[in-house]
Design an enzyme around this catalytic site. Structure first.
Site, mmCIF file in Angstrom:
data_model
loop_
_atom_site.group_PDB
_atom_site.id
_atom_site.type_symbol
_atom_site.label_atom_id
_atom_site.label_comp_id
_atom_site.label_asym_id
_atom_site.label_seq_id
_atom_site.Cartn_x
_atom_site.Cartn_y
_atom_site.Cartn_z
ATOM 1 N N GLY A 714 28.543 44.912 37.291
ATOM 2 C CA GLY A 714 28.591 44.693 35.849
ATOM 3 C C GLY A 714 29.162 45.847 35.051
ATOM 4 O O GLY A 714 29.260 45.757 33.823
ATOM 5 N N GLU A 750 26.365 47.196 43.259
ATOM 6 C CA GLU A 750 27.395 46.326 43.844
ATOM 7 C C GLU A 750 28.458 45.948 42.817
ATOM 8 O O GLU A 750 28.647 44.764 42.534
ATOM 9 C CB GLU A 750 26.748 45.061 44.434
ATOM 10 C CG GLU A 750 25.790 44.388 43.462
ATOM 11 C CD GLU A 750 25.139 43.139 44.038
ATOM 12 O OE1 GLU A 750 24.548 43.252 45.122
ATOM 13 O OE2 GLU A 750 25.235 42.082 43.391
ATOM 14 N N GLY A 752 32.138 45.215 41.115
ATOM 15 C CA GLY A 752 33.433 44.701 41.545
ATOM 16 C C GLY A 752 34.500 45.262 40.623
ATOM 17 O O GLY A 752 35.287 46.138 40.967
ATOM 18 N N ARG A 753 34.456 44.806 39.376
ATOM 19 C CA ARG A 753 35.469 45.143 38.381
ATOM 20 C C ARG A 753 35.773 46.647 38.286
ATOM 21 O O ARG A 753 36.926 47.058 38.286
ATOM 22 C CB ARG A 753 34.967 44.667 37.019
ATOM 23 C CG ARG A 753 35.905 44.927 35.867
ATOM 24 C CD ARG A 753 35.207 44.619 34.531
ATOM 25 N NE ARG A 753 34.369 43.455 34.597
ATOM 26 C CZ ARG A 753 34.794 42.212 34.365
ATOM 27 N NH1 ARG A 753 36.031 42.003 34.021
ATOM 28 N NH2 ARG A 753 33.961 41.199 34.459
ATOM 29 N N ARG A 789 41.818 34.815 33.094
ATOM 30 C CA ARG A 789 40.815 35.488 32.238
ATOM 31 C C ARG A 789 41.060 35.294 30.735
ATOM 32 O O ARG A 789 40.122 35.013 29.998
ATOM 33 C CB ARG A 789 40.715 36.974 32.582
ATOM 34 C CG ARG A 789 40.309 37.225 34.035
ATOM 35 C CD ARG A 789 39.930 38.672 34.299
ATOM 36 N NE ARG A 789 38.653 38.979 33.702
ATOM 37 C CZ ARG A 789 38.479 39.733 32.642
ATOM 38 N NH1 ARG A 789 39.528 40.282 32.057
ATOM 39 N NH2 ARG A 789 37.292 39.933 32.143
ATOM 40 N N TYR A 793 37.973 33.424 29.105
ATOM 41 C CA TYR A 793 36.998 34.271 28.397
ATOM 42 C C TYR A 793 37.577 34.900 27.131
ATOM 43 O O TYR A 793 36.988 35.853 26.612
ATOM 44 C CB TYR A 793 36.558 35.439 29.282
ATOM 45 C CG TYR A 793 36.201 35.107 30.695
ATOM 46 C CD1 TYR A 793 35.104 34.300 30.987
ATOM 47 C CD2 TYR A 793 36.941 35.636 31.759
ATOM 48 C CE1 TYR A 793 34.765 34.027 32.310
ATOM 49 C CE2 TYR A 793 36.596 35.376 33.073
ATOM 50 C CZ TYR A 793 35.520 34.560 33.343
ATOM 51 O OH TYR A 793 35.180 34.298 34.637
ATOM 52 N N CYS A 820 51.152 23.662 31.433
ATOM 53 C CA CYS A 820 51.054 22.625 30.422
ATOM 54 C C CYS A 820 49.644 22.568 29.847
ATOM 55 O O CYS A 820 48.911 21.606 30.054
ATOM 56 C CB CYS A 820 51.440 21.298 31.078
ATOM 57 S SG CYS A 820 51.936 20.107 29.881
ATOM 58 N N GLU A 821 49.251 23.630 29.170
ATOM 59 C CA GLU A 821 47.925 23.717 28.538
ATOM 60 C C GLU A 821 48.079 24.618 27.317
ATOM 61 O O GLU A 821 48.747 25.653 27.383
ATOM 62 C CB GLU A 821 46.915 24.421 29.462
ATOM 63 C CG GLU A 821 46.513 23.660 30.692
ATOM 64 C CD GLU A 821 45.260 22.827 30.515
ATOM 65 O OE1 GLU A 821 44.561 22.973 29.486
ATOM 66 O OE2 GLU A 821 44.992 22.010 31.412
#
Ligand code: LLP
Length: 871
Positions: A714, A750, A752-753, A789, A793, A820-821
């Site tokens: 986190g 632990e 990640g980012r 991302r 988010y 196409c979004e």
């Protein structure tokens, strides 16, 4: 347009105003002298300096004017203070001040002193500015400046009073004329000195006596002079760098407002900032004279410019809070369709001399607010008001309230961006919402206690939602925190290095879109975490990025690997030769039971997070050693979708069920050797993990067999230049402190980012550059399928034009992909070189975490490539 005359125009004026703190010290007068000279020279203009009294002097004079019993002592103390200051300025005290001080002393003996007539009071109040300007003129002349002194009363004339004006305000809070006669101009222009100094705050009354402009009067004097002279500019020199988007004492992230129009500045000055007196804006606005607010101690800062020439920039410019607001709610059943009710109640306010600020009406209720800065709203005044109102309606007084005001142009068209603001207020009780009829402000009235701590939250919400357009470099400047050296900017990313940039361009030439990871950055982050002594065990959450080279690099650095699926476990065992399964931590969520069975068989350390799984598949768990994941009930993170705590989150065992879990586990001969929690991703509060460890340690004691406490990942990274790097030292210090409190437990993490985000970039080719309805867009051959991302988010990733890294980033572009979004947008607005063109290599920064690992082949676009730089 006619050509400007070649000869200099010495009748062009610049007005500089200096307040109390700026005239109370010798070095400040040196600054005033330097600034006055420089402004004159640089602009080929003449300069008029308007000064306040030395700080604190007007308060003393007010007490004397009010008839304080010890007036004689106060006058003597004032005389002494000015003598001492004259001595500090190396002036001949008697020659410079003698006459002025006798005038001050003479006022006490004046026959008008006994009845304290208003004209006498005005004269008393005027002495402060007369003294300070006299001292300043003498000092600056002694420094060799051609500085003339003038009595402001010769030049500023009070306008005839309005019919309903009180006697007091006719003398002590006057307005002045701003239209000079030809004679006035002529007389002014022929004053011999190039530089002039005069007093703020004072003017000539119709009867030839002295009149006072009221509080904040020196700003207003400067504005009047500016208007009368048709000055090039009026500069208000103060002890702050300008107006800010919020009170910096409450919101250290507040931005300097570098440019405002008169109306916005007026609104901000009225509702919040005390930097500039609101009355001073109108004279300049009417005469079209630009104003500037500048910092005497830091004249190199840009300050706030106020004028009417700028292209209006819609958006919230500032947020302010006023305390001590009184709400008067008036309820009347008879009001419905009753003509004249409002006029009746307002007549009562008028009779009590109370001026109403905000108004809200309903069929049977009218609620108004009273601002204490405009009104005397003590208990007696309110009791008297209520008594009179009670004859007309039912009255309720709500105190103390706070008025939170958003100021900016085009408030009505901003409403759709204010959802976060509404949500923030949704948690408080809002008594009243009022929108000004000039579309410049929106005010919320809440209980004063609810307003504490709210401004920083709102300020951030306004920025995040785009309602406060801080990216408009012409309007918003530096943060307060930066000015005070309290901001740690993020370092320049690795891809600015010439060698690495060339390597990236070569890789992009081979194929795009492609992710490129810089292993040196991964190792650097790993070593930063290894340096934290309190941590005993480090895992890397491979869901962030499972590229084999990264897994190997982190395994070499001693990290274990945290996996969320059997697929990830197999991938680790296949990618990192010889990696011991015991160094794998398996943290599944709602996984098929067979994945647990296989993990145990492989010898992988496994986390479980429910009672039900033990009840339903006891044979899988009987006799095993496991870690238990607990939901501590409160999560966080960069977005609601990455919050993994609380009732609405699917993760972890509820703390309510820990005892039940212990009983069930005991019956199965299961040993809980670790406790685990991960409450969200990108948490910007270094205290978070310290508190988690503390809470988990409490449960660990209850369970008894726990050796390790895993406080999850986190850790955030600075994605935008507004973000600071994570405060690792604070994080480490908190954990060290907890280790001392709970020495029995090992600490595991632990992340990640933190380890991989900054190491990775996504390279894409610019496909097309298109303008539509004033919006310029550059399209990339990478879309939301390559990096989801931003779409998922609203995450921010910086975007650079790698082919033109050395060019100025001057134009706003939207950056979009080929999917196409509508959400296929990397950035709604980012500054890029104006020359950005198809074929340029574009770089999306900080994409090493949750980039490729979340990519898809949506629209049947191929997955992006992956490359590694390891030098
Ligand atoms: N441990 C557990 C149990 C997790 O669920 C996660 C992330 C981590 C560790 C690592 O968290 P980190 O240090 O990377 O914040 N896709 C989102 C992030 C989702 C994180 C999921 N779990 C994003 O792109 O921001």
């Amino acid at each position: 347009m006619s050509a400007s005359p070649a000869v200099s125009s010495p009748d062009r004026w610049i007005v500089l105003k200096f307040g109390g703190t700026s005239v109370s010290r010798r070095h400040r007068w040196d600054t005033i002298g330097k600034l006055a000279k420089k402004r004159g020279d640089d602009n080929d203009a003449r300069v008029l300096v308007v000064v306040s009294a030395l700080s604190g002097v007007t308060n003393e004079l007010t007490a004397i004017a009010d008839g304080a019993v010890d007036s004689a002592r106060r006058v003597e103390a004032l005389a002494q203070r000015h003598r001492e200051f004259a001595a500090e300025l190396d002036l001949d005290v008697e020659a410079v001040l003698g006459a002025r001080l006798s005038a001050l002393q003479g006022l006490l003996a004046d026959p008008r002193a006994r009845s304290r007539t208003l004209d006498w009071q005005a004269e008393v109040l005027a002495q402060g500015e007369l003294l300070s300007s006299t001292l300043g003129a003498a000092y600056l002349r002694a420094q060799g400046l051609d500085m003339g002194w003038m009595d402001a009363r010769e030049w500023l004339h009070a306008v005839p009073p309005a019919p309903n004006q009180s006697e007091w305000s006719k003398r002590l809070s006057v307005n002045c004329t701003t239209a000079p006669s030809a004679e006035w101009r002529q007389r002014f222009a022929t004053q011999p000195s190039r530089l002039l100094i005069t007093q703020g705050f004072i003017s000539r009354h119709q009867d030839g006596g002295t009149a006072i402009l009221g509080r904040g009067g020196s700003d207003t004097s400067a504005a009047y002079f500016g208007a009368l002279l048709g000055a090039k500019r009026v500069e208000i020199w103060t002890d702050v760098p300008g107006m800010f988007s919020a009170n910096p004492k409450e919101v250290p992230d507040a931005r300097l407002l570098t440019r405002l129009d008169y109306y916005e500045a007026q609104e901000i000055a009225t509702t919040g900032a005390k930097v500039l007196h609101p009355r001073s804006i109108k004279p300049c606005r009417d005469a079209g004279v630009p104003m500037a607010i500048l910092d005497t101690e830091r004249p190199e800062l840009p300050g706030t410019s106020i004028d009417g020439n700028a292209e209006p920039v819609p958006g919230v410019k500032a947020i302010s809070r006023r305390n001590g607001i009184v709400l008067v709610s008036m309820e009347s059943m008879a009001m419905w369709q009753q003509a004249g009710f409002l006029s009746d109640v307002f007549e009562v306010f008028k009779r009590h001399g109370l001026s109403v600020d905000l108004i809200g009406t309903a069929e049977t209720n009218v609620t108004v607010s009273l601002d204490p800065s405009e009104n005397l709203v003590n208990t007696d005044a309110l009791a008297a008001l209520s008594e009179d109102l009670a004859r007309l309606c039912r009255v309720k007084i709500i105190v103390p309230c706070a008025a939170i005001t958003l100021v900016g142009r085009g408030m009505r068209s901003l409403l759709h961006k204010l959802s976060e603001v509404w949500a923030t207020f949704g948690q408080e009780r809002v008594h009243m919402i009022s929108q000004s009829s000039n579309d410049l402000n929106l005010t919320f009235v809440i209980d004063e206690a609810d307003a504490d701590g709210l401004l920083p939250v709102l300020h951030e919400a306004l920025i995040d939602s785009g309602a406060m357009p801080v990216y408009e470099g012409g309007v918003f400047g530096v943060r307060w925190r930066e000015l005070n050296g309290q901001f740690r900017p993020r370092p320049l990313p690795w891809w600015h290095d010439a060698g690495k940039r060339d390597a990236l361009l070569r890789l992009a030439a081979k194929s795009t879109p492609t992710y490129v990871y810089d292993l040196a950055t991964v190792r650097e982050r790993a070593r930063q975490l290894k340096a934290i002594a309190a941590i005993d065990q480090r895992y890397y959450a491979i869901k962030a990025n499972s590229h084999p080279a990264i897994l190997r690099a982190l395994a070499e650095e001693g990290f274990g690997l945290e996996c969320v699926s059997l697929g990830e476990i197999r991938h680790v065992l296949a990618s990192v030769p010889g990696f011991a399964p015991s160094r794998i931590l398996f943290t599944p969520s709602f996984a098929p039971p067979d994945e647990y069975r296989q993990a145990f068989e492989l010898g992988v350390n496994t986390t479980i997070d429910s009672v039900e799984i033990l009840q339903r598949w006891p044979e899988v768990f009987r006799g095993r050693r496991v870690w238990l994941r607990i939901d501590l009930g409160h999560g966080g993170g960069h977005h609601a979708k990455v919050n993994t705590g609380g009732k609405h989150s699917k993760f972890g065992l509820s703390v309510q069920r820990v005892d039940e879990f212990i009983d069930t586990a005991r019956a199965l001969g299961l040993t809980v050797t670790g406790l685990h929690a991960h409450m969200g991703s990108g948490i910007d509060n270094r205290e978070h993990w310290r508190m988690m460890f503390d809470e988990l340690a409490g449960f660990a004691r209850r369970i008894g067999s726990v050796e390790t406490i895993d406080i999850g990942g986190g850790l955030p990274i600075p994605y935008s230049e507004d973000d600071e790097p994570f405060d690792l030292e604070g994080y480490a210090a908190g954990l060290a402190e907890m280790k001392q409190v709970h020495p029995a437990f090992r600490i595991a993490i632990e992340p990640g980012r933190f380890l991989v985000a900054e190491s990775g970039v996504l390279l894409a080719d610019a496909t097309q550059v298109i303008e539509k309805d004033g919006v310029r867009r550059v399209g990339l051959d990478a879309g939301m399928n390559a990096l989801i991302r931003p779409a998922l988010y609203d995450a921010w990733h910086d975007i650079a034009n790698l082919s033109r890294l050395d060019e100025v980033r001057e134009l706003d572009f939207g950056v979009v992909g080929p999917i196409c979004e509508s959400s296929d947008v990397f950035a709604q607005r980012v500054k890029l070189p104006a020359t950005t063109a198809p074929g340029d290599v574009m770089l999306i920064a900080d994409a090493g975490a949750y980039g490729f690992s979340m990519a898809s082949t949506y629209n049947l676009r191929a997955l992006p490539g992956e490359e590694v730089i390891d030098v």
